[in-house]
Design an enzyme around this catalytic site. Structure first.
Site, PDB file in Angstrom:
ATOM      1  N   CYS A  60       0.835  -1.199   0.000  1.00 53.71           N
ATOM      2  CA  CYS A  60       0.000   0.000   0.000  1.00 53.71           C
ATOM      3  C   CYS A  60       0.872   1.253   0.000  1.00 53.71           C
ATOM      4  O   CYS A  60       2.001   1.235  -0.479  1.00 53.71           O
ATOM      5  CB  CYS A  60      -1.009  -0.014   1.147  1.00 53.71           C
ATOM      6  SG  CYS A  60      -2.364   1.166   0.863  1.00 53.71           S
ATOM      7  N   ASP A 107      -4.198   0.914   9.729  1.00 54.62           N
ATOM      8  CA  ASP A 107      -5.411   1.734   9.862  1.00 54.62           C
ATOM      9  C   ASP A 107      -5.995   1.602  11.253  1.00 54.62           C
ATOM     10  O   ASP A 107      -6.696   2.498  11.733  1.00 54.62           O
ATOM     11  CB  ASP A 107      -6.447   1.337   8.815  1.00 54.62           C
ATOM     12  CG  ASP A 107      -6.055   1.916   7.468  1.00 54.62           C
ATOM     13  OD1 ASP A 107      -5.220   1.301   6.789  1.00 54.62           O
ATOM     14  OD2 ASP A 107      -6.543   3.006   7.140  1.00 54.62           O
TER      15      ASP A 107
HETATM   16  C1  RUB Z   1      -4.232   3.084   3.253  1.00 56.84           C
HETATM   17  C2  RUB Z   1      -3.523   2.044   4.064  1.00 56.84           C
HETATM   18  C3  RUB Z   1      -2.265   2.478   4.759  1.00 56.84           C
HETATM   19  C4  RUB Z   1      -2.624   2.931   6.191  1.00 56.84           C
HETATM   20  C5  RUB Z   1      -1.457   3.597   6.887  1.00 56.84           C
HETATM   21  O1  RUB Z   1      -5.479   2.636   2.779  1.00 56.84           O
HETATM   22  O2  RUB Z   1      -3.967   0.930   4.237  1.00 56.84           O
HETATM   23  O3  RUB Z   1      -1.372   1.405   4.860  1.00 56.84           O
HETATM   24  O4  RUB Z   1      -3.702   3.847   6.140  1.00 56.84           O
HETATM   25  O5  RUB Z   1      -1.112   4.774   6.183  1.00 56.84           O
HETATM   26  P1  RUB Z   1      -6.374   3.626   1.869  1.00 56.84           P
HETATM   27  P2  RUB Z   1      -0.327   5.970   6.930  1.00 56.84           P
HETATM   28  O6  RUB Z   1      -5.551   3.980   0.676  1.00 56.84           O
HETATM   29  O7  RUB Z   1      -7.583   2.817   1.538  1.00 56.84           O
HETATM   30  O8  RUB Z   1      -6.709   4.832   2.721  1.00 56.84           O
HETATM   31  O9  RUB Z   1       0.913   5.363   7.510  1.00 56.84           O
HETATM   32  O10 RUB Z   1      -0.028   6.955   5.825  1.00 56.84           O
HETATM   33  O11 RUB Z   1      -1.222   6.529   7.982  1.00 56.84           O
END
Ligand code: RUB
Length: 308
Positions: free
Chosen positions: A125, A194
């Site tokens: 991701c 998340d």
């Molecule tokens: C984003 C996702 C990220 C986490 C952590 O999913 O799964 O790994 O949110 O991100 P989506 P961060 O694209 O569906 O929002 O470390 O930037 O908070």
């Protein structure tokens, strides 16, 4: 940007990633508070509660969103005047945004310490917390390379490879189903979160749990980079984390799907990786084994049941 604009942009994933969603929600509440006409304390509180509900209805899984909203609106019902309440929202929003950015810096330091010179890291991701550690390791002069997944159906991996490329980090871009094939070439897996639940499970982008399985099979460690506001206090009281299901059209165009009457599309966008697949969680409060999630929720964050 108005509160409705921010809510719409979170819903449509123009603003995405748990940390960014949290900071943008806090900023939207701050700006909304400043934009409301003077109309008395109780009307002000009522408007802010409505704004809270609009933001919370956007995406259900990232716990950073309700946590950011709670932290920003903490104590407004105890304010004595409308002006005090408005200032409190503004102060708390700014403090949250600042703390969130500072947390990323600490997490980067801890995560980078786990990346050794010559390591190959796999990430999934587009996590700003996970990337912060990878970039820090590179800045420390370590010779590292990365495997980055594509991340169907939204292709967040393209954002990740752009950032890695901007930092001159040699990167192999792979389809999600190639994770097990390449795991033997990987030294360490680093992902974001998340939500972290009280039993130390991590909710992150769909596919994370398969990567964790492949990592465990190949005896490679998996680190989760997550600010403490990704820890879900409601799980201390037995609540589950809702896994967001998004539209079938993100996976298969409607015109194809409608020609296939026996086919339905399933599109959950997050999954759950149990604690036993996770080596540690890098937070701004330090590196913790996932089994200590309760301590972070209870002692570090100090949530009271009536706040949740
Ligand atoms: C984003 C996702 C990220 C986490 C952590 O999913 O799964 O790994 O949110 O991100 P989506 P961060 O694209 O569906 O929002 O470390 O930037 O908070």
């Amino acid at each position: 940007m108005s509160l409705m604009d921010t809510a719409e942009r979170i819903k449509s994933m123009d603003i995405r990633g748990a940390g960014k969603i949290a900071r943008e929600a806090a900023a939207a509440l701050r700006d909304h508070a400043a934009s409301l006409p003077k109309s008395g304390l109780s009307l002000f509180i009522g408007e802010m509660k409505k704004a809270e509900q609009i933001l919370l209805a956007t995406r259900p899984t990232a716990v950073s969103l309700p946590n950011a909203v709670r932290i920003t609106l903490r104590g407004i019902t105890d304010a004595e005047t409308e002006e005090d309440a408005r200032l409190l929202v503004q102060k708390q929003a700014d403090a949250f945004i600042q703390a969130s950015n500072a947390a990323l810096d600490k997490i980067a330091e801890i995560t980078a310490a786990r990346i050794r010179d010559g390591d190959t890291v796999m990430t999934h991701c587009n996590s700003s917390a996970a990337l912060a550690g990878i970039i820090r390791a590179k800045e420390q002069g370590k010779d590292i390379s990365v495997f980055a997944t594509e991340v169907r159906p939204w292709n967040q991996g393209r954002l990740t490879i752009k950032t890695l490329n901007d930092h001159a980090i040699p990167t192999s871009f792979i389809v999600d189903s190639a994770v097990r094939t390449f795991m033997p070439d990987v030294d360490l897996v680093i992902v974001g979160a998340d939500a972290v639940t009280v039993n130390g499970a991590v909710v992150n982008k769909i596919g994370t749990s398969q990567i964790a399985l492949a990592a465990k099979e190949a005896r490679k460690n998996l680190i989760v980079a997550a600010e403490t506001y990704k820890f879900a206090p409601q799980t201390m009281f037995g609540s589950f984390i809702e896994i967001e299901d998004r539209s079938s059209s993100e996976v298969l165009p409607d015109e194809i799907l409608k020609t296939l009457p026996y086919v339905k599309v399933r599109n959950p966008v997050f999954d759950v990786t149990p604690a036993e697949y996770i080596d540690l969680i890098a937070t701004e409060a330090g590196a913790i084994p996932p089994q200590l999630a309760y301590i972070i929720m209870k002692e570090h964050l100090g949530w009271k049941p009536e706040e949740i």
